[in-house]
Design a protein around this motif. Sequence first.
Motif, mmCIF file in Angstrom:
data_model
loop_
_atom_site.group_PDB
_atom_site.id
_atom_site.type_symbol
_atom_site.label_atom_id
_atom_site.label_comp_id
_atom_site.label_asym_id
_atom_site.label_seq_id
_atom_site.Cartn_x
_atom_site.Cartn_y
_atom_site.Cartn_z
ATOM 1 N N ALA B 352 0.819 -1.212 0.000
ATOM 2 C CA ALA B 352 0.000 0.000 0.000
ATOM 3 C C ALA B 352 0.855 1.265 0.000
ATOM 4 O O ALA B 352 0.534 2.237 -0.673
ATOM 5 N N VAL B 353 1.952 1.255 0.753
ATOM 6 C CA VAL B 353 2.764 2.475 0.884
ATOM 7 C C VAL B 353 3.692 2.646 -0.321
ATOM 8 O O VAL B 353 3.817 3.738 -0.873
ATOM 9 N N ASN B 354 4.308 1.579 -0.763
ATOM 10 C CA ASN B 354 5.251 1.698 -1.884
ATOM 11 C C ASN B 354 4.567 2.110 -3.179
ATOM 12 O O ASN B 354 5.209 2.595 -4.101
ATOM 13 N N THR B 355 3.251 1.888 -3.264
ATOM 14 C CA THR B 355 2.530 2.307 -4.461
ATOM 15 C C THR B 355 1.777 3.606 -4.233
ATOM 16 O O THR B 355 1.137 4.127 -5.139
ATOM 17 N N GLY B 356 1.821 4.125 -3.001
ATOM 18 C CA GLY B 356 1.131 5.386 -2.702
ATOM 19 C C GLY B 356 -0.357 5.206 -2.436
ATOM 20 O O GLY B 356 -1.093 6.171 -2.324
ATOM 21 N N ALA B 357 -0.816 3.941 -2.338
ATOM 22 C CA ALA B 357 -2.248 3.702 -2.121
ATOM 23 C C ALA B 357 -2.693 4.111 -0.715
ATOM 24 O O ALA B 357 -3.848 4.436 -0.496
ATOM 25 N N TRP B 358 -1.762 4.085 0.229
ATOM 26 C CA TRP B 358 -2.120 4.456 1.613
ATOM 27 C C TRP B 358 -2.063 5.960 1.777
ATOM 28 O O TRP B 358 -1.011 6.569 1.583
#
Lengths: 263, 646
Positions: B352-358
């Motif tokens: 979630a964080v590495n793709t910016g989804a969070w």
Amino acid sequence: MKIVVAVKQVPERDAVVRVAADGRGVDESDVAWTMNEPDAYALEEALQLKERAGEGEVVVLCAGPERVQSTLREALAKGADRAVHVVTPEAGEGSLGERDSLDVARLLAEAVRAEAADLVLTGLQSDDLGAGQTGVVMAELLGVPHATLVLHVELLDGGDGRRIKVKRELEDGWMQHVEMALPALLTIQSGGNRLRYATLMGIKRARQKEMREVQAAAAGKRVDEVVKVSPPTRVKRTEMLTGSADEVAAKLVERLRFEVKVL
Amino acid sequence: MIAGAVGMLRVGIELAEPLSFSVTERLLLMALIAASLGVFAWRSWPIASNILHSKKDADFSLRPVGRRAWKFFWEVLCQSKVIRQRPLPGLAHAFVFWGFLAFALVTLNHLAVGFGHGFLQYSGSFGPFYVGFAGIWAVLVAVSISGLFVRRFVVRPKWLGKRVSVESGVIAGLIFVLMVSYLAALFVGDKGFAARGLWWVHTLSLLVFLPLIPRTKHLHLLLSPLTVFLKRPQFSQIPKLEGDEDFGLFAGRDVTQIIALQAYSCVECGRCAEHCPATTTGKVLNPKKIVLEMRSYLNTAGPGSEEPLLDRPGSAMSMEAAFECTTCGACEFQCPVGVQHLSILIGLRRGAVNTGAWEDRYGTKLFLALEKQGNALGMSSIERDKFIAKQEFPIFDGSQEYCLWLGCMGSYDPKGREIVSDFARVMQALGVQFGVLKKEKCTGDPARRLGNDLLFGDLAAQGLKTFAAAKVTKIVTICPHCVRTIATDWLEYGVAPEIEHHSDFMARHAHLLPKQDGGSIVYHDPCYLGRYRDVYDEPRAVVAAAGELVEAERHHERSFCCGAGGGQAFLGEESGERVSHVRAKELIATGAQTIGTACPFCNSMFRDALGAVGGENPPQLLDIAQLVARGLAPRALSSDAEEKSG
């Protein structure tokens, strides 16, 4: 909708700043660099405008030596589509230190003209020199209307992008809402949005994005001259307020309100 | 019971078996075996296929085989975790398991009899012995499975889940019938009708049991021994990202074989949820549900799917749940079948964080603070410079033995600073030479646990460079999070100098520490020191020198989290009850005069919690370094130290 965001690379907040040997600049040898904070907000606003419009391109633009590419990469990692780097020499003739705000604005305006952007965004001022000139001078050079101290931009006419409404910050918490025609240039105030964090995916995607280098034109003659750079001298003043508790409190409030201006 | 069994042995035991089988019977038997195996294979295949078609674990290595074999022996064969964490049902389970092992030979013989090739001879000594031996186990299994049946269907502990598992009842019934039919055959004298009937009852139970295994939680019978043997060797191991398209657990394509195997091994016992600080304080996260949702994802979307793992409609594997984990590791530590929840939960966060989804206000603020200021508290590094100058900490220049690592809490947090200062006094009193680094950045612990690999990688690389440039060889710190991150997580980027926690350091010097009568002190085990590094006795030795050591209701490997780990300290208000309040009440309930901590994050959490739930007269809250420093005369000591360092 094409948005160009002009950014500047400045020393990090915590950087130890030393006056250069010639006394007219800053010694850059030990400085860590980062993106100018109001420019980071300008980039965020541009990215959000593009996301809201559902289409468009965000081009990030920076003038400076080789080192500024790290800041351009950061912008690409956060979501800008392309980067344009106006390359100036590291030092000496033609370097940033030798150019005034007008000259830098010329360099940037030249690059923007080639892009034929609908909207140009930049921070309202830089964290290092704080002249607050570059944006407005660019607007003048480009012959487009501008607004300063902008916190928020709204696309009008159902988002076809021909008119915008901007929210400007005035003194004392007052806001002004202005409608403008495009193309336009806006200088962005910090704090209007929440900045996004850089992601691994962003960095990896950024590697494949275009970074075009343009050689900077020769420096024009400066209209101003830096005479001397010096750190502020620290003045510590202690004053004892005397009287009864009520009197001291009243005096303190007066000082805080009118002298220190924190109340 | 045992006396009876021995008595039977003496008279020579024999199992009633039919003497011969008709051709029809044999054909029927063959058909039934084929059907049972067929249904078993048909039901197992999708599971095996899902595991095999999951992504290969790039970092997998069988080595160290010795450690894996030991874990297998200890956790599977000895049932250590099963018994230790829930002694009574655990022992009942262990009897069933050992009984099954004992029955392996009996079962083979039983089927062989059907084809006229029974190999247990009752004329010799081994046959009667083994049949009697198995008989003892049959009694133990029958009693145990009845007990477990009563527990599941009558007592119904809430951690087993709300849904009553019908198939568990059926399986328990089958096991009971298997045992009883075996025992009955021991007591049936004739080899006629009764023997034949019992033989068929036993056989049919076996053949019905087999195909029931794959689609029920009894799959753990087959998978968990493998899972325990193959699980990642380290606690809370976070695998390296491979290639340019690996961002952690984002979609089905990112689920690895080990994770799939673990998801199918879950036996739904609920130990993980029972000990989870999020689940037990009313938050959304339930580690058991995460594992079961992972299994359900594999069953529906399948491995290789592009559908995001988080926030599927109605799924318990939600963004909210993933980011409620404190990474305390109670779940992973408890799990008897080898599920490693932390690599799953942190993997989901990475995705979630590495793709910016969070998107989270506090999370973003934390990441930007780490990006810009290089510390989790978002303070200017100038504040650290001022603190160092004020405390007159010597700067590390390569001549001192130790580099004292302050960490974010030690550098910027008021209480953390007190702890560091007191620990520095202890080091000075011991005459140990140390220095602090001129500049420090966060080790990247909160970024690592929240799944921000970019930020963590940058901070780790910078940290390694800083240590190398300063020629540091030994580090000591007050923060267990820094210890874990530097010693273990940084390995992806290089080898850091040797680092130890101040509890280790002080325990080594315990004989030199002042003996105090400091009243009763309850020690709280920090997760990152206890479960993560197996350090339990050292801080206790330090506490014992400072006063009377008291244990809280949950301690050692069962210690309950303070609520700060996994980045939670920076993520704003939690839902449900505050974890720190629950733990603080538990510590207060011991009646101890002082709460002893060994982690600046725990200390900070309890400082707030005591304000809220500490009542009129809360216990004192001190780090173990402060407990020791309490016994040092402040003035004499500092001049002492100056002499030594000067």
